[in-house]
Design an enzyme around this catalytic site. Structure first.
Site, PDB file in Angstrom:
ATOM      1  N   HIS A  58       3.317  10.829  -0.078  1.00  0.00           N
ATOM      2  CA  HIS A  58       4.239  10.343   0.953  1.00  0.00           C
ATOM      3  C   HIS A  58       5.713  10.382   0.541  1.00  0.00           C
ATOM      4  CE1 HIS A  58       0.675   9.059   3.103  1.00  0.00           C
ATOM      5  NE2 HIS A  58       0.292   8.365   2.046  1.00  0.00           N
ATOM      6  N   HIS A 104       0.851  -1.195   0.000  1.00  0.00           N
ATOM      7  CA  HIS A 104       0.000   0.000   0.000  1.00  0.00           C
ATOM      8  C   HIS A 104       0.884   1.241   0.000  1.00  0.00           C
ATOM      9  CE1 HIS A 104      -3.701   2.295   1.795  1.00  0.00           C
ATOM     10  NE2 HIS A 104      -3.146   2.920   0.790  1.00  0.00           N
ATOM     11  N   GLU A 163       1.049   7.905  -4.351  1.00  0.00           N
ATOM     12  CA  GLU A 163       1.905   7.576  -3.216  1.00  0.00           C
ATOM     13  C   GLU A 163       3.179   8.421  -3.216  1.00  0.00           C
ATOM     14  OE1 GLU A 163       1.403   5.478  -0.529  1.00  0.00           O
ATOM     15  OE2 GLU A 163      -0.657   5.467  -1.273  1.00  0.00           O
TER      16      GLU A 163
END
Length: 248
Positions: A119, A63, A115
């Site tokens: 992040h 994930h 992502e």
């Protein structure tokens, strides 16, 4: 006069914005998160996402690798660094197998782009994750070492729509392999016709320092990074399912 100019010059330097600060978001550990694809499909369905799990996916998938701050939600969208698929082109095959986008109504690289922007741009201060390529390379390497399916299958904890597993047993197996206690997150769903709602394993989260030494996840860390918090919760005790993967 020269002395006055020096004072003005030095003062101006201190007033300049810190370039390093733009790259150094405040966070103290990584959360490396694996998700169970079938549970992710069920959760996506609630958001009207079309799911398609490739035939070669039979295990947990990545994930994300999230810079995190204690028990609070970590920093996100830390710097406007453009996602460039060309920079990770030679990782495409590995990404498709370990970190696939299982929602067929989105572009294949949308998940990786999200992502990275959310992040990855917060981990730019580290040599190990300081570029787009290094961020994805490091995350893929972590999956090779800490793939939860590899640990669970060895003790015959396998996906099943009919067999429930004791949460503490799964935690114990993973703790024994990792040396630290991971965090399990569940999704509550009525996934069998006529059955009452039950807990499905959604994620396994492993915490680690910035040097990638495994640590126990901070208490309260289990509900971070989900926009559907009302549907997910930490798997506190009891029994859970790991639903079988359904193909189209």
């Amino acid at each position: 006069m020269d002395g006055e100019m020096n004072v003005i010059f030095v003062t101006a330097i201190f007033l300049l914005p810190s370039t390093a600060g733009a790259f150094s978001a405040k966070w103290d550990h990584f959360t490396f998160t694996q998700e169970w694809p079938q549970t992710a499909c069920l959760m996506g369905k609630a958001e009207h996402k079309k799911c398609n799990i490739p035939n070669y996916i039979n295990s947990f998938i990545i994930h994300g690798l999230w810079p995190s701050l204690g028990t609070k939600e970590g920093p996100m969208y830390c710097k406007a660094v453009h996602f460039d698929m060309n920079k990770i082109k030679n990782l495409t095959n590995e990404l498709q197998h370990a970190w696939p986008n299982i929602y067929s109504n989105t572009r294949p690289d949308d998940f990786w782009k999200y992502e990275w922007k959310t992040h990855g741009t917060c981990a730019l201060s580290l040599n190990t994750t300081g570029t787009e390529y290094l961020f994805f390379r490091k995350t893929l390497d972590l999956m090779k070492i800490y793939n939860a399916s590899m640990f669970l299958s060895k003790v015959n904890i396998i996906p099943s729509d009919t067999t429930q597993y004791v949460t503490k047993t799964i935690e114990s197996v993973l703790q024994n392999k990792l040396g630290v206690m991971p965090t399990l997150q569940c999704y509550r769903s009525e996934f069998q016709s006529g059955k009452r709602q039950t807990n499905l394993l959604a994620e396994i989260r492993i915490c680690m320092t910035k040097q990638f030494k495994l640590i126990k996840c901070p208490d309260g860390d289990s509900t971070l990074y989900w926009n559907r918090l009302s549907q997910t919760q930490r798997c506190y005790g009891g029994k859970i399912y790991i639903p079988e993967i359904k193909r189209k």
